[in-house]
Enzyme design. Structure first.
Site, PDB file in Angstrom:
ATOM      1  N   LYS A   1      63.870  53.906 -57.508  1.00 29.32           N
ATOM      2  CA  LYS A   1      63.633  53.509 -56.110  1.00 29.32           C
ATOM      3  C   LYS A   1      62.568  52.415 -56.034  1.00 29.32           C
ATOM      4  O   LYS A   1      62.750  51.394 -55.387  1.00 29.32           O
ATOM      5  CB  LYS A   1      63.205  54.728 -55.269  1.00 29.32           C
TER       6      LYS A   1
ATOM      7  N   ARG B   1      57.876  55.651 -68.154  1.00 25.30           N
ATOM      8  CA  ARG B   1      57.422  54.745 -67.087  1.00 25.30           C
ATOM      9  C   ARG B   1      55.972  54.319 -67.312  1.00 25.30           C
ATOM     10  O   ARG B   1      55.111  55.122 -67.677  1.00 25.30           O
ATOM     11  CB  ARG B   1      57.548  55.450 -65.737  1.00 25.30           C
TER      12      ARG B   1
ATOM     13  N   ARG C   1      58.478  68.386 -60.607  1.00 28.98           N
ATOM     14  CA  ARG C   1      58.908  67.450 -59.559  1.00 28.98           C
ATOM     15  C   ARG C   1      60.426  67.484 -59.377  1.00 28.98           C
ATOM     16  O   ARG C   1      60.924  67.295 -58.268  1.00 28.98           O
ATOM     17  CB  ARG C   1      58.417  66.033 -59.893  1.00 28.98           C
TER      18      ARG C   1
ATOM     19  N   ARG D   1      61.101  63.180 -47.600  1.00 31.38           N
ATOM     20  CA  ARG D   1      61.328  64.011 -48.780  1.00 31.38           C
ATOM     21  C   ARG D   1      61.627  65.454 -48.401  1.00 31.38           C
ATOM     22  O   ARG D   1      61.874  66.272 -49.283  1.00 31.38           O
ATOM     23  CB  ARG D   1      60.075  63.988 -49.650  1.00 31.38           C
TER      24      ARG D   1
ATOM     25  N   ARG E   1      51.365  57.116 -65.357  1.00 38.07           N
ATOM     26  CA  ARG E   1      50.938  57.947 -64.239  1.00 38.07           C
ATOM     27  C   ARG E   1      50.626  59.353 -64.722  1.00 38.07           C
ATOM     28  O   ARG E   1      51.299  59.879 -65.593  1.00 38.07           O
ATOM     29  CB  ARG E   1      52.048  57.997 -63.181  1.00 38.07           C
TER      30      ARG E   1
HETATM   31  P1  ADP Z   1      61.262  56.009 -58.704  1.00 39.65           P
HETATM   32  O1  ADP Z   1      60.498  55.057 -57.816  1.00 39.65           O
HETATM   33  O2  ADP Z   1      62.613  56.362 -58.160  1.00 39.65           O
HETATM   34  O3  ADP Z   1      60.486  57.234 -59.090  1.00 39.65           O
HETATM   35  P2  ADP Z   1      60.991  53.896 -60.733  1.00 39.65           P
HETATM   36  O4  ADP Z   1      61.542  52.690 -60.020  1.00 39.65           O
HETATM   37  O5  ADP Z   1      59.515  53.955 -60.918  1.00 39.65           O
HETATM   38  O6  ADP Z   1      61.564  55.253 -60.078  1.00 39.65           O
HETATM   39  O7  ADP Z   1      61.742  53.985 -62.143  1.00 39.65           O
HETATM   40  C1  ADP Z   1      61.423  55.029 -63.061  1.00 39.65           C
HETATM   41  C2  ADP Z   1      61.401  54.451 -64.484  1.00 39.65           C
HETATM   42  O8  ADP Z   1      62.730  54.085 -64.885  1.00 39.65           O
HETATM   43  C3  ADP Z   1      60.556  53.187 -64.614  1.00 39.65           C
HETATM   44  O9  ADP Z   1      59.937  53.217 -65.873  1.00 39.65           O
HETATM   45  C4  ADP Z   1      61.583  52.045 -64.507  1.00 39.65           C
HETATM   46  O10 ADP Z   1      61.160  50.886 -65.224  1.00 39.65           O
HETATM   47  C5  ADP Z   1      62.808  52.675 -65.154  1.00 39.65           C
HETATM   48  N1  ADP Z   1      64.068  52.232 -64.548  1.00 39.65           N
HETATM   49  C6  ADP Z   1      64.304  51.959 -63.230  1.00 39.65           C
HETATM   50  N2  ADP Z   1      65.595  51.602 -63.047  1.00 39.65           N
HETATM   51  C7  ADP Z   1      66.190  51.668 -64.269  1.00 39.65           C
HETATM   52  C8  ADP Z   1      67.529  51.410 -64.751  1.00 39.65           C
HETATM   53  N3  ADP Z   1      68.496  51.038 -63.911  1.00 39.65           N
HETATM   54  N4  ADP Z   1      67.764  51.579 -66.081  1.00 39.65           N
HETATM   55  C9  ADP Z   1      66.768  51.973 -66.923  1.00 39.65           C
HETATM   56  N5  ADP Z   1      65.498  52.218 -66.544  1.00 39.65           N
HETATM   57  C10 ADP Z   1      65.210  52.067 -65.232  1.00 39.65           C
HETATM   58  P1  AMP Z   2      56.285  58.927 -55.845  1.00 39.39           P
HETATM   59  O1  AMP Z   2      55.365  57.783 -56.112  1.00 39.39           O
HETATM   60  O2  AMP Z   2      57.278  58.626 -54.762  1.00 39.39           O
HETATM   61  O3  AMP Z   2      56.942  59.434 -57.104  1.00 39.39           O
HETATM   62  O4  AMP Z   2      55.384  60.121 -55.280  1.00 39.39           O
HETATM   63  C1  AMP Z   2      54.364  60.684 -56.063  1.00 39.39           C
HETATM   64  C2  AMP Z   2      53.839  61.952 -55.411  1.00 39.39           C
HETATM   65  O5  AMP Z   2      53.276  61.640 -54.117  1.00 39.39           O
HETATM   66  C3  AMP Z   2      54.874  63.034 -55.130  1.00 39.39           C
HETATM   67  O6  AMP Z   2      55.155  63.837 -56.273  1.00 39.39           O
HETATM   68  C4  AMP Z   2      54.167  63.826 -54.023  1.00 39.39           C
HETATM   69  O7  AMP Z   2      53.128  64.634 -54.536  1.00 39.39           O
HETATM   70  C5  AMP Z   2      53.510  62.710 -53.212  1.00 39.39           C
HETATM   71  N1  AMP Z   2      54.427  62.211 -52.150  1.00 39.39           N
HETATM   72  C6  AMP Z   2      54.985  60.970 -52.064  1.00 39.39           C
HETATM   73  N2  AMP Z   2      55.764  60.885 -50.989  1.00 39.39           N
HETATM   74  C7  AMP Z   2      55.722  62.094 -50.368  1.00 39.39           C
HETATM   75  C8  AMP Z   2      56.337  62.639 -49.218  1.00 39.39           C
HETATM   76  N3  AMP Z   2      57.196  61.928 -48.463  1.00 39.39           N
HETATM   77  N4  AMP Z   2      56.037  63.919 -48.877  1.00 39.39           N
HETATM   78  C9  AMP Z   2      55.185  64.661 -49.605  1.00 39.39           C
HETATM   79  N5  AMP Z   2      54.587  64.213 -50.727  1.00 39.39           N
HETATM   80  C10 AMP Z   2      54.849  62.932 -51.104  1.00 39.39           C
END
Ligand code: ADP
Ligand code: AMP
Length: 216
Positions: free
Chosen positions: A13, A127, A171, A88, A160
Site C-alpha cells: 500500500k 522491508r 498484525r 482498519r 521498523r
Molecule cells: P504496506 O504499506 O501495505 O504495509 P509496503 O508498501 O511497505 O506495504 O510494502 C511492504 C514491503 O514489500 C516493502 O519492503 C516493499 O518494498 C515490498 N513490496 C511492495 N510491493 C511489492 C511487490 N509488488 N513485489 C515485491 N515486493 C514488494
Molecule cells: P502501518 O504503517 O499502516 O503498517 O501501521 C503501523 C501500525 O500503526 C499498525 O500496526 C497500528 O498499530 C497503527 N495503525 C495504523 N493505522 C491504524 C488505524 N487505522 N487504526 C488503528 N491503528 C492503526
C-alpha cells in the site's frame, strides 16, 4: 479523487501510494506514518500509540478516527486524498462514511491490493524504510540504489520495530479479524476495486492506473 487503499500489512500500500499520489496529485495520508511521526516527536498522541504499535495491535478507534477527521479537513485535501492504513476496522469505515455524508462527498473507490498471506512474511521482514521521508524499500525486491541510503533523501534506511516475525504474525491476526471484513463492507456499497498485488511493483502500478482510469 478520494481513494481508500485496502490490503494486508505488507501488500504494498505504502509503495503504491507514493506513485498514486504523484500521478493523481492527491495527498497520501498514511495513519501509520502519522503515528510514527508523533512517536519520533514524543507527542502525547505518539506516547499513546507506541505501545499498541510495538505489539502489533491497533491504536483505539476513537483516537484514530479523530486524528484522521482532523487531517481530512486540511486545505490540501479539498480536491481529494489517498487513505493508506485507514479505515482498519468497521467502526472506522462507518466513521469515514458519516464524515463524507456530512460533507456531501463520496469515496471514488476502495482499492484492494490483493496478496495472499503466504507472501507477507518475506515482504515485511525484508522491508526497510526511510525514517526521514517514509520511502519504503525491500532488501530483495526493491533495494535502495546506494548501500542502505534512501534514494530520495539520502538518509540511512532502517527496519521498523514492528516488522519482526513475532509482531508480523500478530498484525496478520489483527488484519484477518478486524480489517478483512472491510472488503465485504465496500463490496456491498459497490465501491471495491481489486488489483493483483503479487506482481512486480511497476506491474501493480499499471493495474492500479487501469482501475483508476488512466494508463501509466
Ligand atoms: P504496506 O504499506 O501495505 O504495509 P509496503 O508498501 O511497505 O506495504 O510494502 C511492504 C514491503 O514489500 C516493502 O519492503 C516493499 O518494498 C515490498 N513490496 C511492495 N510491493 C511489492 C511487490 N509488488 N513485489 C515485491 N515486493 C514488494
Ligand atoms: P502501518 O504503517 O499502516 O503498517 O501501521 C503501523 C501500525 O500503526 C499498525 O500496526 C497500528 O498499530 C497503527 N495503525 C495504523 N493505522 C491504524 C488505524 N487505522 N487504526 C488503528 N491503528 C492503526
Amino acid at each position: 479523487m478520494k481513494i481508500v487503499l485496502l490490503g494486508p500489512p505488507g501488500a504494498g500500500k505504502g509503495t503504491q501510494a507514493k506513485s498514486i499520489s504523484n500521478r493523481y496529485s492527491i495527498p497520501h495520508i498514511s495513519t501509520g506514518d502519522i503515528f510514527r511521526k508523533n512517536i519520533s516527536e514524543n507527542t502525547p498522541l505518539g506516547i499513546e500509540a507506541k505501545g499498541y504499535m510495538d505489539n502489533g495491535q491497533l491504536v483505539p478507534d476513537e483516537v484514530t478516527i479523530n486524528m484522521v477527521k482532523d487531517r481530512l479537513q486540511d486545505e490540501d485535501c479539498t480536491s481529494g486524498y489517498l487513505l493508506d492504513g485507514f479505515p482498519r476496522t468497521v467502526a472506522q469505515a462507518n466513521a469515514l462514511n458519516e464524515f463524507l455524508i456530512s460533507r456531501e462527498e463520496q469515496l471514488d473507490t476502495s482499492l484492494l491490493i490483493e496478496v495472499p498471506i503466504g507472501f507477507i512474511l518475506e515482504r515485511m521482514t525484508g522491508r526497510r524504510v526511510c525514517p526521514s521521508c517514509g520511502a519504503s524499500y525491500h532488501i530483495k525486491f526493491n533495494p535502495p540504489n546506494n548501500d542502505g541510503k534512501c534514494d530520495l533523501c539520502g538518509s540511512e534506511v532502517i527496519q521498523r520495530k514492528d516488522d519482526t516475525v513475532e509482531t508480523v504474525k500478530e498484525r496478520l491476526d489483527v488484519y484477518e479479524n478486524q480489517t478483512q471484513p472491510l472488503i465485504e463492507f465496500y463490496k456491498s456499497k459497490n465501491l471495491l476495486s481489486v488489483v493483483d498485488g503479487t506482481k512486480a511493483i511497476n506491474e501493480v502500478f499499471k493495474g492500479i492506473c487501469k482501475v483508476l482510469g488512466s494508463n501509466d
